[in-house]
Design a protein around this motif. Structure first.
Motif, PDB file in Angstrom:
ATOM      1  N   ALA A 100       0.827  -1.208   0.000  1.00  0.00           N
ATOM      2  CA  ALA A 100       0.000   0.000   0.000  1.00  0.00           C
ATOM      3  C   ALA A 100       0.863   1.261   0.000  1.00  0.00           C
ATOM      4  O   ALA A 100       0.582   2.230  -0.719  1.00  0.00           O
ATOM      5  N   TRP A 101       1.941   1.241   0.800  1.00  0.00           N
ATOM      6  CA  TRP A 101       2.837   2.400   0.843  1.00  0.00           C
ATOM      7  C   TRP A 101       3.541   2.599  -0.506  1.00  0.00           C
ATOM      8  O   TRP A 101       3.707   3.723  -0.969  1.00  0.00           O
ATOM      9  N   ALA A 102       3.900   1.490  -1.138  1.00  0.00           N
ATOM     10  CA  ALA A 102       4.550   1.572  -2.449  1.00  0.00           C
ATOM     11  C   ALA A 102       3.625   2.209  -3.484  1.00  0.00           C
ATOM     12  O   ALA A 102       4.059   3.010  -4.326  1.00  0.00           O
ATOM     13  N   LEU A 103       2.333   1.863  -3.415  1.00  0.00           N
ATOM     14  CA  LEU A 103       1.380   2.357  -4.398  1.00  0.00           C
ATOM     15  C   LEU A 103       0.883   3.768  -4.093  1.00  0.00           C
ATOM     16  O   LEU A 103       0.647   4.570  -5.014  1.00  0.00           O
ATOM     17  N   LEU A 104       0.729   4.109  -2.806  1.00  0.00           N
ATOM     18  CA  LEU A 104       0.087   5.356  -2.426  1.00  0.00           C
ATOM     19  C   LEU A 104       1.049   6.448  -1.972  1.00  0.00           C
ATOM     20  O   LEU A 104       0.683   7.626  -1.920  1.00  0.00           O
ATOM     21  N   GLY A 105       2.297   6.074  -1.616  1.00  0.00           N
ATOM     22  CA  GLY A 105       3.251   7.053  -1.115  1.00  0.00           C
ATOM     23  C   GLY A 105       3.760   7.991  -2.207  1.00  0.00           C
ATOM     24  O   GLY A 105       3.586   7.727  -3.403  1.00  0.00           O
ATOM     25  N   PRO A 106       4.404   9.082  -1.800  1.00  0.00           N
ATOM     26  CA  PRO A 106       4.928  10.068  -2.766  1.00  0.00           C
ATOM     27  C   PRO A 106       6.236   9.596  -3.409  1.00  0.00           C
ATOM     28  O   PRO A 106       7.303  10.154  -3.161  1.00  0.00           O
ATOM     29  N   HIS A 107       6.148   8.539  -4.245  1.00  0.00           N
ATOM     30  CA  HIS A 107       7.342   7.939  -4.815  1.00  0.00           C
ATOM     31  C   HIS A 107       7.388   8.110  -6.327  1.00  0.00           C
ATOM     32  O   HIS A 107       6.360   8.279  -6.975  1.00  0.00           O
ATOM     33  N   ASN A 108       8.603   7.991  -6.867  1.00  0.00           N
ATOM     34  CA  ASN A 108       8.717   7.837  -8.304  1.00  0.00           C
ATOM     35  C   ASN A 108       8.562   6.359  -8.640  1.00  0.00           C
ATOM     36  O   ASN A 108       8.453   5.504  -7.757  1.00  0.00           O
ATOM     37  N   VAL A 109       8.546   6.031  -9.931  1.00  0.00           N
ATOM     38  CA  VAL A 109       8.297   4.649 -10.363  1.00  0.00           C
ATOM     39  C   VAL A 109       9.391   3.715  -9.845  1.00  0.00           C
ATOM     40  O   VAL A 109       9.114   2.591  -9.401  1.00  0.00           O
ATOM     41  N   THR A 111      11.268   3.881  -7.110  1.00  0.00           N
ATOM     42  CA  THR A 111      11.104   3.596  -5.684  1.00  0.00           C
ATOM     43  C   THR A 111       9.937   2.647  -5.444  1.00  0.00           C
ATOM     44  O   THR A 111      10.017   1.741  -4.602  1.00  0.00           O
ATOM     45  N   THR A 112       8.854   2.829  -6.186  1.00  0.00           N
ATOM     46  CA  THR A 112       7.691   1.941  -6.050  1.00  0.00           C
ATOM     47  C   THR A 112       8.062   0.494  -6.358  1.00  0.00           C
ATOM     48  O   THR A 112       7.716  -0.431  -5.600  1.00  0.00           O
ATOM     49  N   ILE A 113       8.787   0.286  -7.446  1.00  0.00           N
ATOM     50  CA  ILE A 113       9.197  -1.065  -7.824  1.00  0.00           C
ATOM     51  C   ILE A 113      10.136  -1.655  -6.779  1.00  0.00           C
ATOM     52  O   ILE A 113      10.024  -2.831  -6.406  1.00  0.00           O
ATOM     53  N   ILE A 114      11.067  -0.846  -6.281  1.00  0.00           N
ATOM     54  CA  ILE A 114      12.016  -1.317  -5.265  1.00  0.00           C
ATOM     55  C   ILE A 114      11.282  -1.761  -4.002  1.00  0.00           C
ATOM     56  O   ILE A 114      11.607  -2.796  -3.414  1.00  0.00           O
ATOM     57  N   LEU A 115      10.271  -1.004  -3.589  1.00  0.00           N
ATOM     58  CA  LEU A 115       9.501  -1.371  -2.399  1.00  0.00           C
ATOM     59  C   LEU A 115       8.769  -2.701  -2.602  1.00  0.00           C
ATOM     60  O   LEU A 115       8.669  -3.510  -1.676  1.00  0.00           O
ATOM     61  N   PHE A 116       8.254  -2.930  -3.808  1.00  0.00           N
ATOM     62  CA  PHE A 116       7.634  -4.223  -4.106  1.00  0.00           C
ATOM     63  C   PHE A 116       8.659  -5.347  -3.957  1.00  0.00           C
ATOM     64  O   PHE A 116       8.384  -6.389  -3.357  1.00  0.00           O
ATOM     65  N   VAL A 117       9.837  -5.145  -4.510  1.00  0.00           N
ATOM     66  CA  VAL A 117      10.884  -6.166  -4.459  1.00  0.00           C
ATOM     67  C   VAL A 117      11.292  -6.462  -3.019  1.00  0.00           C
ATOM     68  O   VAL A 117      11.536  -7.621  -2.640  1.00  0.00           O
ATOM     69  N   LEU A 118      11.320  -5.421  -2.186  1.00  0.00           N
ATOM     70  CA  LEU A 118      11.804  -5.579  -0.814  1.00  0.00           C
ATOM     71  C   LEU A 118      10.798  -6.261   0.112  1.00  0.00           C
ATOM     72  O   LEU A 118      11.083  -6.438   1.301  1.00  0.00           O
ATOM     73  N   THR A 119       9.640  -6.647  -0.409  1.00  0.00           N
ATOM     74  CA  THR A 119       8.745  -7.479   0.401  1.00  0.00           C
ATOM     75  C   THR A 119       9.439  -8.798   0.769  1.00  0.00           C
ATOM     76  O   THR A 119       9.191  -9.367   1.825  1.00  0.00           O
ATOM     77  N   PHE A 120      10.337  -9.283  -0.130  1.00  0.00           N
ATOM     78  CA  PHE A 120      11.118 -10.480   0.180  1.00  0.00           C
ATOM     79  C   PHE A 120      12.069 -10.221   1.346  1.00  0.00           C
ATOM     80  O   PHE A 120      12.342 -11.118   2.144  1.00  0.00           O
ATOM     81  N   HIS A 121      12.561  -8.994   1.455  1.00  0.00           N
ATOM     82  CA  HIS A 121      13.469  -8.638   2.548  1.00  0.00           C
ATOM     83  C   HIS A 121      12.736  -8.689   3.886  1.00  0.00           C
ATOM     84  O   HIS A 121      13.330  -9.027   4.914  1.00  0.00           O
ATOM     85  N   ILE A 122      11.453  -8.369   3.887  1.00  0.00           N
ATOM     86  CA  ILE A 122      10.656  -8.455   5.116  1.00  0.00           C
ATOM     87  C   ILE A 122      10.570  -9.907   5.581  1.00  0.00           C
ATOM     88  O   ILE A 122      10.669 -10.207   6.778  1.00  0.00           O
TER      89      ILE A 122
END
Length: 435
Positions: A100-109, A111-122
Protein backbone atom coordinates in the motif's frame (compact mmCIF):
# COMPACT_ATOMS: atom_id res chain seq x y z
CA UNK A 1 27.72 -19.16 35.16
CA UNK A 2 30.67 -21.09 33.73
CA UNK A 3 33.12 -18.34 32.74
CA UNK A 4 35.06 -20.44 30.22
CA UNK A 5 31.90 -21.69 28.54
CA UNK A 6 30.38 -18.22 28.49
CA UNK A 7 33.50 -16.68 26.96
CA UNK A 8 33.52 -19.37 24.28
CA UNK A 9 29.88 -18.72 23.45
CA UNK A 10 30.35 -14.96 23.49
CA UNK A 11 33.44 -15.29 21.29
CA UNK A 12 31.47 -17.30 18.78
CA UNK A 13 28.71 -14.72 18.72
CA UNK A 14 31.19 -11.89 18.64
CA UNK A 15 33.19 -13.30 15.74
CA UNK A 16 30.03 -14.15 13.84
CA UNK A 17 28.58 -10.70 14.39
CA UNK A 18 31.88 -9.01 13.56
CA UNK A 19 32.16 -10.93 10.30
CA UNK A 20 28.50 -10.27 9.46
CA UNK A 21 28.93 -6.58 10.22
CA UNK A 22 32.14 -6.47 8.20
CA UNK A 23 30.44 -8.08 5.20
CA UNK A 24 27.46 -5.73 5.55
CA UNK A 25 29.77 -2.74 5.78
CA UNK A 26 31.81 -3.77 2.74
CA UNK A 27 28.55 -4.30 0.86
CA UNK A 28 27.47 -0.78 1.81
CA UNK A 29 30.80 0.65 0.72
CA UNK A 30 30.75 -1.07 -2.68
CA UNK A 31 27.09 -0.19 -3.19
CA UNK A 32 27.68 3.45 -2.32
CA UNK A 33 30.64 3.67 -4.70
CA UNK A 34 28.76 1.94 -7.54
CA UNK A 35 25.53 3.92 -7.25
CA UNK A 36 26.63 7.40 -6.19
CA UNK A 37 24.83 9.50 -3.54
CA UNK A 38 21.53 9.94 -5.41
CA UNK A 39 20.81 6.29 -6.34
CA UNK A 40 22.31 5.15 -3.03
CA UNK A 41 19.90 7.48 -1.25
CA UNK A 42 16.91 6.03 -3.12
CA UNK A 43 17.93 2.50 -2.15
CA UNK A 44 18.70 3.51 1.45
CA UNK A 45 15.32 5.18 1.94
CA UNK A 46 13.46 2.17 0.51
CA UNK A 47 15.46 -0.30 2.62
CA UNK A 48 14.87 1.82 5.71
CA UNK A 49 11.13 1.88 5.02
CA UNK A 50 11.04 -1.92 4.59
CA UNK A 51 13.17 -2.44 7.70
CA UNK A 52 11.01 -0.03 9.69
CA UNK A 53 7.82 -1.90 8.91
CA UNK A 54 9.37 -5.38 9.20
CA UNK A 55 8.85 -5.72 13.01
CA UNK A 56 5.10 -5.79 12.39
CA UNK A 57 5.62 -9.27 10.91
CA UNK A 58 5.82 -11.44 13.99
CA UNK A 59 5.36 -8.32 16.11
CA UNK A 60 7.49 -9.16 19.15
CA UNK A 61 7.08 -12.96 19.05
CA UNK A 62 10.85 -13.73 19.07
CA UNK A 63 11.40 -11.58 22.17
CA UNK A 64 8.27 -13.01 23.81
CA UNK A 65 9.67 -16.51 23.33
CA UNK A 66 12.89 -15.54 25.08
CA UNK A 67 10.90 -14.31 28.05
CA UNK A 68 8.36 -17.15 28.14
CA UNK A 69 10.87 -19.97 27.85
CA UNK A 70 13.26 -18.19 30.22
CA UNK A 71 10.58 -18.12 32.91
CA UNK A 72 8.50 -21.27 32.18
CA UNK A 73 11.14 -23.56 30.71
CA UNK A 74 9.73 -26.40 28.60
CA UNK A 75 6.20 -25.44 29.61
CA UNK A 76 6.62 -22.46 27.30
CA UNK A 77 5.88 -24.83 24.41
CA UNK A 78 2.21 -24.14 25.07
CA UNK A 79 2.68 -20.77 23.33
CA UNK A 80 4.04 -22.14 20.04
CA UNK A 81 0.85 -23.06 18.17
CA UNK A 82 -0.89 -19.75 18.84
CA UNK A 83 2.35 -17.88 18.06
CA UNK A 84 2.52 -19.40 14.59
CA UNK A 85 -1.08 -18.44 13.88
CA UNK A 86 -0.35 -14.88 14.91
CA UNK A 87 2.86 -14.77 12.82
CA UNK A 88 0.93 -15.77 9.68
CA UNK A 89 -1.62 -13.02 10.23
CA UNK A 90 0.88 -10.30 11.12
CA UNK A 91 3.15 -11.19 8.18
CA UNK A 92 0.25 -10.93 5.75
CA UNK A 93 -0.76 -7.56 7.18
CA UNK A 94 2.82 -6.28 6.97
CA UNK A 95 3.18 -7.27 3.31
CA UNK A 96 -0.14 -5.53 2.61
CA UNK A 97 1.08 -2.35 4.30
CA UNK A 98 4.36 -2.16 2.37
CA UNK A 99 2.51 -2.72 -0.91
CA UNK A 100 0.00 0.00 0.00
CA UNK A 101 2.84 2.40 0.84
CA UNK A 102 4.55 1.57 -2.45
CA UNK A 103 1.38 2.36 -4.40
CA UNK A 104 0.09 5.36 -2.43
CA UNK A 105 3.25 7.05 -1.12
CA UNK A 106 4.93 10.07 -2.77
CA UNK A 107 7.34 7.94 -4.82
CA UNK A 108 8.72 7.84 -8.30
CA UNK A 109 8.30 4.65 -10.36
CA UNK A 110 11.76 3.32 -9.43
CA UNK A 111 11.10 3.60 -5.68
CA UNK A 112 7.69 1.94 -6.05
CA UNK A 113 9.20 -1.06 -7.82
CA UNK A 114 12.02 -1.32 -5.27
CA UNK A 115 9.50 -1.37 -2.40
CA UNK A 116 7.63 -4.22 -4.11
CA UNK A 117 10.88 -6.17 -4.46
CA UNK A 118 11.80 -5.58 -0.81
CA UNK A 119 8.74 -7.48 0.40
CA UNK A 120 11.12 -10.48 0.18
CA UNK A 121 13.47 -8.64 2.55
CA UNK A 122 10.66 -8.46 5.12
CA UNK A 123 10.41 -12.26 4.98
CA UNK A 124 14.14 -12.43 5.55
CA UNK A 125 13.88 -10.17 8.61
CA UNK A 126 11.03 -12.22 10.07
CA UNK A 127 12.69 -15.61 9.73
CA UNK A 128 16.03 -14.27 10.91
CA UNK A 129 14.43 -13.04 14.13
CA UNK A 130 12.34 -16.09 14.97
CA UNK A 131 15.11 -18.53 14.05
CA UNK A 132 17.64 -16.57 16.10
CA UNK A 133 15.32 -16.69 19.11
CA UNK A 134 15.13 -20.50 18.91
CA UNK A 135 18.89 -20.84 18.54
CA UNK A 136 19.50 -18.50 21.49
CA UNK A 137 17.25 -20.59 23.72
CA UNK A 138 19.13 -23.70 22.66
CA UNK A 139 22.47 -21.85 22.97
CA UNK A 140 23.48 -23.02 19.48
CA UNK A 141 25.66 -19.97 19.08
CA UNK A 142 27.83 -21.20 16.21
CA UNK A 143 24.80 -21.85 14.04
CA UNK A 144 23.36 -18.51 15.13
CA UNK A 145 26.56 -16.86 13.90
CA UNK A 146 26.19 -18.56 10.51
CA UNK A 147 22.62 -17.28 10.24
CA UNK A 148 24.02 -13.77 10.64
CA UNK A 149 26.85 -14.24 8.15
CA UNK A 150 25.37 -16.11 5.18
CA UNK A 151 22.86 -13.48 3.89
CA UNK A 152 25.51 -10.74 3.99
CA UNK A 153 28.00 -12.98 2.21
CA UNK A 154 25.50 -13.83 -0.51
CA UNK A 155 24.67 -10.16 -1.08
CA UNK A 156 28.33 -9.20 -1.27
CA UNK A 157 29.22 -11.99 -3.70
CA UNK A 158 26.23 -11.20 -5.90
CA UNK A 159 27.04 -7.48 -6.00
CA UNK A 160 30.68 -8.18 -6.82
CA UNK A 161 29.67 -10.57 -9.60
CA UNK A 162 27.20 -8.14 -11.15
CA UNK A 163 29.65 -5.24 -10.86
CA UNK A 164 32.31 -7.33 -12.64
CA UNK A 165 29.99 -8.37 -15.45
CA UNK A 166 28.00 -5.17 -15.98
CA UNK A 167 29.08 -2.35 -13.64
CA UNK A 168 27.65 0.41 -15.84
CA UNK A 169 24.12 -1.03 -15.69
CA UNK A 170 23.86 -1.32 -11.91
CA UNK A 171 21.22 0.84 -10.24
CA UNK A 172 19.23 0.84 -7.00
CA UNK A 173 16.74 -1.72 -8.38
CA UNK A 174 19.58 -4.14 -9.18
CA UNK A 175 20.77 -4.06 -5.58
CA UNK A 176 17.21 -4.46 -4.29
CA UNK A 177 16.81 -7.61 -6.40
CA UNK A 178 20.03 -8.97 -4.92
CA UNK A 179 18.69 -8.34 -1.40
CA UNK A 180 15.50 -10.21 -2.32
CA UNK A 181 17.42 -13.18 -3.71
CA UNK A 182 19.71 -13.39 -0.68
CA UNK A 183 16.63 -13.72 1.54
CA UNK A 184 15.66 -17.13 0.11
CA UNK A 185 18.15 -19.35 2.06
CA UNK A 186 17.25 -17.66 5.36
CA UNK A 187 13.55 -18.18 4.77
CA UNK A 188 14.00 -21.85 3.82
CA UNK A 189 16.20 -22.60 6.82
CA UNK A 190 13.84 -20.69 9.11
CA UNK A 191 10.87 -22.70 7.89
CA UNK A 192 12.77 -25.90 8.65
CA UNK A 193 13.67 -24.77 12.19
CA UNK A 194 10.11 -23.62 12.88
CA UNK A 195 8.77 -27.02 11.74
CA UNK A 196 11.07 -28.67 14.28
CA UNK A 197 9.95 -26.25 16.98
CA UNK A 198 6.28 -26.92 16.24
CA UNK A 199 6.93 -30.65 16.66
CA UNK A 200 8.60 -30.03 20.04
CA UNK A 201 12.09 -30.82 18.76
CA UNK A 202 14.14 -28.35 20.78
CA UNK A 203 16.52 -28.52 23.74
CA UNK A 204 16.44 -25.62 26.18
CA UNK A 205 19.59 -24.73 28.06
CA UNK A 206 19.35 -23.98 31.77
CA UNK A 207 16.06 -25.84 32.25
CA UNK A 208 15.13 -29.36 33.25
CA UNK A 209 12.29 -31.27 31.64
CA UNK A 210 10.31 -31.34 34.84
CA UNK A 211 7.48 -28.92 34.13
CA UNK A 212 4.76 -30.30 31.90
CA UNK A 213 2.93 -27.96 29.50
CA UNK A 214 -0.33 -29.61 30.58
CA UNK A 215 -0.10 -27.82 33.94
CA UNK A 216 -0.68 -24.52 32.15
CA UNK A 217 -3.55 -23.23 30.05
CA UNK A 218 -2.98 -22.96 26.31
CA UNK A 219 -3.01 -19.31 25.16
CA UNK A 220 -5.05 -18.03 22.24
CA UNK A 221 -3.72 -15.95 19.34
CA UNK A 222 -5.35 -12.92 20.94
CA UNK A 223 -3.45 -13.50 24.18
CA UNK A 224 -0.23 -13.95 22.20
CA UNK A 225 -0.89 -10.61 20.49
CA UNK A 226 -1.35 -8.72 23.76
CA UNK A 227 1.65 -10.39 25.39
CA UNK A 228 3.91 -9.76 22.39
CA UNK A 229 2.61 -6.22 21.84
CA UNK A 230 5.16 -4.51 24.13
CA UNK A 231 8.04 -6.30 22.41
CA UNK A 232 6.72 -5.48 18.96
CA UNK A 233 6.22 -1.84 19.86
CA UNK A 234 9.71 -1.72 21.37
CA UNK A 235 11.25 -3.02 18.13
CA UNK A 236 9.26 -0.51 16.10
CA UNK A 237 10.21 2.44 18.32
CA UNK A 238 13.85 1.33 18.25
CA UNK A 239 13.87 1.39 14.47
CA UNK A 240 12.09 4.75 14.39
CA UNK A 241 14.90 6.20 16.48
CA UNK A 242 17.51 4.34 14.48
CA UNK A 243 16.39 4.76 10.86
CA UNK A 244 13.55 7.23 10.47
CA UNK A 245 15.96 10.06 9.66
CA UNK A 246 17.02 8.41 6.39
CA UNK A 247 13.38 8.26 5.27
CA UNK A 248 12.63 11.81 6.42
CA UNK A 249 15.71 13.22 4.69
CA UNK A 250 14.74 11.48 1.47
CA UNK A 251 11.32 13.17 1.45
CA UNK A 252 12.09 16.50 3.14
CA UNK A 253 15.45 17.07 1.45
CA UNK A 254 16.75 14.94 -1.45
CA UNK A 255 17.73 11.30 -2.10
CA UNK A 256 21.33 12.48 -2.46
CA UNK A 257 21.35 13.81 1.10
CA UNK A 258 19.74 10.58 2.29
CA UNK A 259 22.65 8.74 0.69
CA UNK A 260 25.16 10.96 2.46
CA UNK A 261 23.45 10.43 5.81
CA UNK A 262 23.30 6.68 5.26
CA UNK A 263 27.10 6.56 4.96
CA UNK A 264 27.40 7.90 8.51
CA UNK A 265 24.57 5.61 9.58
CA UNK A 266 26.36 2.55 8.14
CA UNK A 267 29.44 3.31 10.22
CA UNK A 268 27.42 3.84 13.40
CA UNK A 269 25.57 0.56 12.77
CA UNK A 270 28.92 -1.24 12.92
CA UNK A 271 29.81 0.68 16.09
CA UNK A 272 26.60 -0.36 17.86
CA UNK A 273 27.38 -4.01 17.21
CA UNK A 274 29.19 -4.48 20.54
CA UNK A 275 26.29 -3.85 22.96
CA UNK A 276 23.90 -5.65 20.62
CA UNK A 277 25.94 -8.86 20.68
CA UNK A 278 26.47 -8.76 24.43
CA UNK A 279 22.94 -7.93 25.53
CA UNK A 280 20.55 -9.01 22.77
CA UNK A 281 22.23 -12.16 21.49
CA UNK A 282 24.05 -13.49 24.57
CA UNK A 283 22.78 -12.16 27.89
CA UNK A 284 19.07 -11.54 27.25
CA UNK A 285 17.75 -15.10 27.84
CA UNK A 286 19.96 -15.36 30.94
CA UNK A 287 18.85 -11.96 32.27
CA UNK A 288 15.22 -13.04 32.04
CA UNK A 289 16.12 -16.12 34.09
CA UNK A 290 18.32 -14.33 36.62
CA UNK A 291 15.76 -11.58 37.25
CA UNK A 292 13.49 -14.27 38.72
CA UNK A 293 15.78 -17.01 40.01
CA UNK A 294 19.13 -15.32 40.82
CA UNK A 295 18.62 -11.73 41.89
CA UNK A 296 22.18 -11.14 43.12
CA UNK A 297 23.65 -12.13 39.74
CA UNK A 298 21.07 -9.95 37.99
CA UNK A 299 22.16 -6.91 40.01
CA UNK A 300 25.86 -7.67 39.58
CA UNK A 301 25.53 -7.89 35.78
CA UNK A 302 23.67 -4.57 35.78
CA UNK A 303 26.33 -2.74 37.78
CA UNK A 304 29.35 -4.14 35.99
CA UNK A 305 27.66 -3.74 32.62
CA UNK A 306 26.98 -0.05 33.18
CA UNK A 307 30.61 0.67 34.00
CA UNK A 308 31.95 -1.39 31.09
CA UNK A 309 29.55 0.09 28.54
CA UNK A 310 30.25 3.67 29.63
CA UNK A 311 34.03 3.28 29.37
CA UNK A 312 33.87 1.41 26.07
CA UNK A 313 31.35 3.89 24.67
CA UNK A 314 33.52 6.92 25.43
CA UNK A 315 36.60 5.29 23.92
CA UNK A 316 34.71 4.37 20.77
CA UNK A 317 33.19 7.85 20.48
CA UNK A 318 36.64 9.47 20.49
CA UNK A 319 37.96 7.02 17.90
CA UNK A 320 35.03 7.60 15.52
CA UNK A 321 35.17 11.40 15.81
CA UNK A 322 38.94 11.55 15.25
CA UNK A 323 39.03 9.10 12.33
CA UNK A 324 35.94 10.39 10.48
CA UNK A 325 37.67 13.09 8.33
CA UNK A 326 40.19 10.55 7.11
CA UNK A 327 38.04 7.43 6.99
CA UNK A 328 34.95 8.48 5.01
CA UNK A 329 36.77 9.86 1.92
CA UNK A 330 39.16 6.92 1.93
CA UNK A 331 36.49 4.23 2.25
CA UNK A 332 33.46 5.67 0.47
CA UNK A 333 35.11 8.20 -1.84
CA UNK A 334 35.47 11.97 -1.97
CA UNK A 335 31.89 12.46 -3.15
CA UNK A 336 30.76 11.48 0.37
CA UNK A 337 32.95 14.09 2.11
CA UNK A 338 29.86 15.95 3.36
CA UNK A 339 29.04 12.97 5.59
CA UNK A 340 32.06 13.68 7.84
CA UNK A 341 30.44 16.30 10.15
CA UNK A 342 27.30 14.16 10.33
CA UNK A 343 29.32 11.19 11.57
CA UNK A 344 31.19 13.33 14.09
CA UNK A 345 27.92 14.52 15.59
CA UNK A 346 26.48 10.98 15.60
CA UNK A 347 29.59 9.73 17.41
CA UNK A 348 28.25 11.50 20.52
CA UNK A 349 25.52 8.85 20.58
CA UNK A 350 28.01 6.05 21.21
CA UNK A 351 28.36 6.21 25.02
CA UNK A 352 24.65 7.00 25.29
CA UNK A 353 23.56 3.93 23.34
CA UNK A 354 26.15 1.65 24.91
CA UNK A 355 25.00 2.58 28.39
CA UNK A 356 21.32 2.48 27.39
CA UNK A 357 21.81 -1.14 26.31
CA UNK A 358 22.94 -2.09 29.82
CA UNK A 359 20.35 -0.04 31.67
CA UNK A 360 17.46 -0.69 29.30
CA UNK A 361 17.77 -4.47 29.30
CA UNK A 362 16.59 -4.54 32.92
CA UNK A 363 13.26 -3.06 31.79
CA UNK A 364 12.64 -6.04 29.50
CA UNK A 365 12.31 -8.39 32.49
CA UNK A 366 9.24 -9.40 34.49
CA UNK A 367 6.39 -6.89 34.29
CA UNK A 368 8.47 -3.89 33.22
CA UNK A 369 8.36 -4.28 29.44
CA UNK A 370 5.27 -2.11 29.00
CA UNK A 371 7.06 0.69 30.84
CA UNK A 372 10.07 0.35 28.54
CA UNK A 373 7.82 0.56 25.48
CA UNK A 374 6.23 3.71 26.85
CA UNK A 375 9.65 5.30 27.38
CA UNK A 376 10.80 4.28 23.90
CA UNK A 377 7.61 5.75 22.47
CA UNK A 378 8.35 9.07 24.13
CA UNK A 379 11.89 9.11 22.73
CA UNK A 380 10.79 7.98 19.25
CA UNK A 381 8.10 10.66 19.09
CA UNK A 382 10.60 13.28 20.27
CA UNK A 383 13.10 12.11 17.65
CA UNK A 384 10.58 12.21 14.80
CA UNK A 385 9.29 15.68 15.66
CA UNK A 386 12.69 17.24 16.28
CA UNK A 387 14.12 15.57 13.16
CA UNK A 388 11.45 17.12 10.96
CA UNK A 389 12.14 20.54 12.47
CA UNK A 390 15.94 20.25 12.51
CA UNK A 391 16.23 18.77 9.00
CA UNK A 392 14.30 21.72 7.59
CA UNK A 393 16.51 24.19 9.48
CA UNK A 394 19.95 22.53 9.59
CA UNK A 395 19.85 19.75 7.00
CA UNK A 396 21.89 16.61 7.66
CA UNK A 397 23.54 18.00 10.77
CA UNK A 398 20.10 18.74 12.20
CA UNK A 399 19.08 15.11 11.77
CA UNK A 400 22.21 14.01 13.63
CA UNK A 401 21.64 16.51 16.46
CA UNK A 402 18.07 15.26 16.85
CA UNK A 403 19.37 11.69 17.18
CA UNK A 404 21.86 12.67 19.90
CA UNK A 405 19.21 14.51 21.91
CA UNK A 406 16.79 11.58 21.56
CA UNK A 407 19.40 9.09 22.75
CA UNK A 408 20.21 11.27 25.75
CA UNK A 409 16.52 11.54 26.63
CA UNK A 410 16.03 7.77 26.35
CA UNK A 411 19.06 6.99 28.53
CA UNK A 412 17.84 9.38 31.25
CA UNK A 413 14.37 7.82 31.18
CA UNK A 414 15.78 4.29 31.28
CA UNK A 415 18.05 5.01 34.23
CA UNK A 416 15.46 6.87 36.29
CA UNK A 417 12.79 4.19 35.91
CA UNK A 418 15.22 1.27 36.29
CA UNK A 419 16.21 2.68 39.66
CA UNK A 420 12.62 3.45 40.62
CA UNK A 421 10.85 0.32 39.35
CA UNK A 422 13.34 -2.52 38.89
CA UNK A 423 15.76 -1.99 41.75
CA UNK A 424 13.68 -0.06 44.28
CA UNK A 425 13.58 -3.05 46.66
CA UNK A 426 17.21 -4.09 46.20
CA UNK A 427 19.92 -2.91 48.56
CA UNK A 428 23.21 -1.24 47.61
CA UNK A 429 21.98 0.07 44.28
CA UNK A 430 22.77 3.77 44.43
CA UNK A 431 24.01 5.89 41.53
CA UNK A 432 27.59 5.60 42.75
CA UNK A 433 27.54 1.81 42.58
CA UNK A 434 25.90 1.46 39.17
CA UNK A 435 27.60 4.03 36.95
Amino acid sequence: MNIKKSLKALSSLWLGSILAAFLAFITQVITARLLGPNEYGILSAALSAATLIAPLAGFGIPQLWLKIFGVEGYAGARWISASFKFIKISFSVTIGLIIAWALLGPHNVETTIILFVLTFHIGHQLFTEITSSKLQLEERYQLLSLIQIIPHLLRLLAILTVSFLAASSINALTIALIYAGAAIPTVLFGMSEMARLKKGKFLLKGHEKNNSPSSYTTPTSTQVFFDSLPFGMAATFHLIMFQVNIILISYIATPKEAGLYNVAFAIMTAVYLTPSVIYQKFLLPKIHRWSIHDRSKFIAIYKKGNIAMLILGVMTMVAVAVLAPWGIPLIFGEKYQEAVPVLQVLSLCTPLRFLASSVGVTLVTQEHMKLKVYLMGIAATFNTITSIIFIKQLGLTGAAISTVLSDLLLLCLYYYFAQKKVFSHDKSNSLETTI
